[in-house]
Design a protein around this motif. Structure first.
Motif, PDB file in Angstrom:
ATOM      1  N   UNK A  77      31.701 -25.259 -80.244  1.00  8.65           N
ATOM      2  CA  UNK A  77      33.000 -25.947 -79.486  1.00  8.65           C
ATOM      3  C   UNK A  77      34.323 -25.241 -80.075  1.00  8.65           C
ATOM      4  N   UNK A  78      34.321 -24.920 -81.422  1.00  7.18           N
ATOM      5  CA  UNK A  78      35.431 -24.228 -81.965  1.00  7.18           C
ATOM      6  C   UNK A  78      35.668 -22.814 -81.292  1.00  7.18           C
ATOM      7  N   UNK A  79      34.671 -22.059 -81.200  1.00  7.09           N
ATOM      8  CA  UNK A  79      34.760 -20.693 -80.625  1.00  7.09           C
ATOM      9  C   UNK A  79      35.137 -20.802 -79.148  1.00  7.09           C
ATOM     10  N   UNK A  80      34.716 -21.858 -78.275  1.00  4.67           N
ATOM     11  CA  UNK A  80      34.957 -22.035 -77.210  1.00  4.67           C
ATOM     12  C   UNK A  80      36.688 -22.370 -76.929  1.00  4.67           C
ATOM     13  N   UNK A  81      37.077 -22.944 -77.697  1.00  2.00           N
ATOM     14  CA  UNK A  81      38.268 -23.658 -77.803  1.00  2.00           C
ATOM     15  C   UNK A  81      39.179 -22.231 -78.290  1.00  2.00           C
ATOM     16  N   UNK A  82      38.679 -21.241 -79.119  1.00  2.00           N
ATOM     17  CA  UNK A  82      39.483 -20.393 -79.528  1.00  2.00           C
ATOM     18  C   UNK A  82      39.502 -19.332 -78.499  1.00  2.00           C
ATOM     19  N   UNK A  83      38.255 -18.996 -77.759  1.00  2.00           N
ATOM     20  CA  UNK A  83      38.440 -18.113 -76.541  1.00  2.00           C
ATOM     21  C   UNK A  83      39.362 -18.631 -75.490  1.00  2.00           C
ATOM     22  N   UNK A  84      39.207 -19.904 -75.210  1.00  2.00           N
ATOM     23  CA  UNK A  84      40.078 -20.531 -74.191  1.00  2.00           C
ATOM     24  C   UNK A  84      41.453 -20.285 -74.766  1.00  2.00           C
ATOM     25  N   UNK A  85      41.799 -20.684 -75.888  1.00  2.00           N
ATOM     26  CA  UNK A  85      43.377 -20.539 -76.246  1.00  2.00           C
ATOM     27  C   UNK A  85      43.653 -19.034 -76.295  1.00  2.00           C
ATOM     28  N   UNK A  86      42.687 -17.829 -76.472  1.00  2.00           N
ATOM     29  CA  UNK A  86      43.087 -16.510 -76.204  1.00  2.00           C
ATOM     30  C   UNK A  86      43.297 -16.264 -74.745  1.00  2.00           C
ATOM     31  N   UNK A  87      42.431 -16.645 -74.118  1.00  2.00           N
ATOM     32  CA  UNK A  87      42.520 -16.312 -72.651  1.00  2.00           C
ATOM     33  C   UNK A  87      43.855 -17.283 -71.991  1.00  2.00           C
ATOM     34  N   UNK A  88      44.351 -18.308 -72.480  1.00  2.00           N
ATOM     35  CA  UNK A  88      45.507 -18.831 -72.171  1.00  2.00           C
ATOM     36  C   UNK A  88      46.641 -18.114 -72.615  1.00  2.00           C
ATOM     37  N   UNK A  89      46.367 -17.541 -73.801  1.00  2.00           N
ATOM     38  CA  UNK A  89      47.661 -16.830 -74.342  1.00  2.00           C
ATOM     39  C   UNK A  89      47.890 -15.475 -73.702  1.00  2.00           C
ATOM     40  N   UNK A  90      46.675 -15.061 -73.435  1.00  2.00           N
ATOM     41  CA  UNK A  90      46.569 -13.639 -72.853  1.00  2.00           C
ATOM     42  C   UNK A  90      47.119 -13.781 -71.442  1.00  2.00           C
ATOM     43  N   UNK A  91      46.766 -14.786 -70.540  1.00  2.00           N
ATOM     44  CA  UNK A  91      47.393 -15.007 -69.319  1.00  2.00           C
ATOM     45  C   UNK A  91      48.797 -15.351 -69.500  1.00  2.00           C
ATOM     46  N   UNK A  92      49.253 -16.128 -70.415  1.00  2.00           N
ATOM     47  CA  UNK A  92      50.749 -16.295 -70.529  1.00  2.00           C
ATOM     48  C   UNK A  92      51.473 -14.964 -70.701  1.00  2.00           C
ATOM     49  N   UNK A  93      50.730 -14.070 -71.626  1.00  2.00           N
ATOM     50  CA  UNK A  93      51.578 -12.820 -71.767  1.00  2.00           C
ATOM     51  C   UNK A  93      51.516 -12.055 -70.688  1.00  2.00           C
ATOM     52  N   UNK A  94      50.549 -12.195 -69.773  1.00  2.00           N
ATOM     53  CA  UNK A  94      50.413 -11.314 -68.580  1.00  2.00           C
ATOM     54  C   UNK A  94      51.600 -11.697 -67.461  1.00  2.00           C
ATOM     55  N   UNK A  95      51.869 -13.175 -67.565  1.00  2.00           N
ATOM     56  CA  UNK A  95      52.683 -13.878 -66.655  1.00  2.00           C
ATOM     57  C   UNK A  95      54.230 -13.412 -67.272  1.00  2.00           C
ATOM     58  N   UNK A  96      54.182 -13.557 -68.596  1.00  2.00           N
ATOM     59  CA  UNK A  96      55.617 -12.981 -69.107  1.00  2.00           C
ATOM     60  C   UNK A  96      55.873 -11.686 -68.598  1.00  2.00           C
ATOM     61  N   UNK A  97      54.858 -10.816 -68.628  1.00  2.00           N
ATOM     62  CA  UNK A  97      54.996  -9.128 -68.430  1.00  2.00           C
ATOM     63  C   UNK A  97      55.163  -9.325 -67.064  1.00  2.00           C
TER      64      UNK A  97
ATOM     65  N   UNK B 169      56.855 -11.219 -64.975  1.00  2.00           N
ATOM     66  CA  UNK B 169      57.940 -11.634 -64.763  1.00  2.00           C
ATOM     67  C   UNK B 169      59.197 -10.508 -65.378  1.00  2.00           C
ATOM     68  N   UNK B 170      58.831 -10.015 -66.448  1.00  2.00           N
ATOM     69  CA  UNK B 170      59.593  -9.021 -67.085  1.00  2.00           C
ATOM     70  C   UNK B 170      59.823  -7.835 -66.004  1.00  2.00           C
ATOM     71  N   UNK B 171      58.535  -7.515 -65.378  1.00  2.00           N
ATOM     72  CA  UNK B 171      58.434  -6.268 -64.399  1.00  2.00           C
ATOM     73  C   UNK B 171      59.513  -6.490 -63.243  1.00  2.00           C
ATOM     74  N   UNK B 172      59.036  -7.908 -62.678  1.00  2.00           N
ATOM     75  CA  UNK B 172      59.574  -8.426 -61.579  1.00  2.00           C
ATOM     76  C   UNK B 172      61.291  -8.470 -61.946  1.00  2.00           C
ATOM     77  N   UNK B 173      61.665  -8.919 -63.157  1.00  2.00           N
ATOM     78  CA  UNK B 173      63.073  -8.880 -63.412  1.00  2.00           C
ATOM     79  C   UNK B 173      63.664  -7.557 -63.357  1.00  2.00           C
TER      80      UNK B 173
END
Length: 227
Positions: free
Chosen positions: A101-121, A123-127
């Motif tokens: 469960x801890x690993x699943x949460x970590x993977x999900x957190x990493x995925x969320x963080x990576x998705x947020x990073x891509x969204x940020x990138x 947005x930066x590209x669009x800007x």
């Protein structure tokens, strides 16, 4: 995006080794303790509730147990069942499940963080793209305004040059006309002066001839008188 897919595949891999659900109507205290957020006190409370009220009729009924609220229920709802055999029956397996469960949460957190990073990138590209587009538009506007200004200056200079040329031409014509008039007047004045001088000379010559004739006549008369 590839990183996100990889993280979700890892999440599925961890999920594939997850253990079967715990039957809350038959699980032992040790088996109940294997659930996330359920310790010895809550496990015993579940057993006591079972003994007093009979089997749980729905998974949500477990929230009626003292100490098991919404937060605990959300942690264990995917790991509990009302029937079936409980396979999670040792502390070691419970720890393994918690680790999964801890690993699943970590993977999900990493995925969320990576998705947020891509969204940020993204947005930066669009800007950046928007800024580039706005700069291009601004540059075009400045160029157009400069071109229009240059054309206006050129047109004004051309008009000014034409005006100066026309004024100079008119001035030259006027000067030429005045000079011609002055020359004509000077010629007329000279002609009149010459005519006047000629008339005076003729008059002077005529008077001189008359004076000479009179003098000669007088001389002849004086000579005759003397003889």
């Amino acid at each position: 995006m590839k990183r996100i897919v990889g993280l979700f595949l890892a999440l599925l891999a961890y999920a594939s080794i997850a253990f079967a659900a715990v039957n809350i109507n038959s699980a032992t205290k040790e088996q109940l303790e294997s659930l996330d957020g359920v310790g010895p006190v809550k496990a015993q409370a579940i057993i006591d509730y079972r003994k007093k009220n009979g089997p749980f009729r729905s998974l949500e009924d477990v929230k009626k147990v003292d100490g098991v609220g919404d937060a605990t229920f959300e942690k264990i709802r995917k790991d509990i069942a009302l029937s079936g055999t409980t396979k999670v029956d040792t502390p070691a397996k419970a720890d393994a499940k918690k680790e999964v469960a801890t690993k699943e949460k970590a993977v999900a957190a990493d995925a969320k963080k990576s998705a947020a990073k891509e969204v940020k990138e993204d947005k930066k590209v669009a800007a950046d793209k928007k800024a580039t587009s706005e700069k291009t538009a601004s540059d075009k506007k400045v160029t157009a305004e400069k071109t229009a200004s240059d054309k206006k200056v050129t047109a004004e200079k051309s008009a000014s040059d034409k005006k100066v040329t026309a004024e100079k031409s008119a001035s030259d014509k006027k000067a030429d006309a005045k000079k011609a008039a002055d020359d004509k007047k000077a010629e007329a004045d000279k002609k009149a002066a010459d005519k006047k001088a000629d008339a005076k000379k003729a008059a002077d010559d005529k008077k001189a001839a008359a004076d000479k004739k009179a003098a000669d006549k007088k001389a002849d008369a004086d000579k005759k008188a003397a003889d």
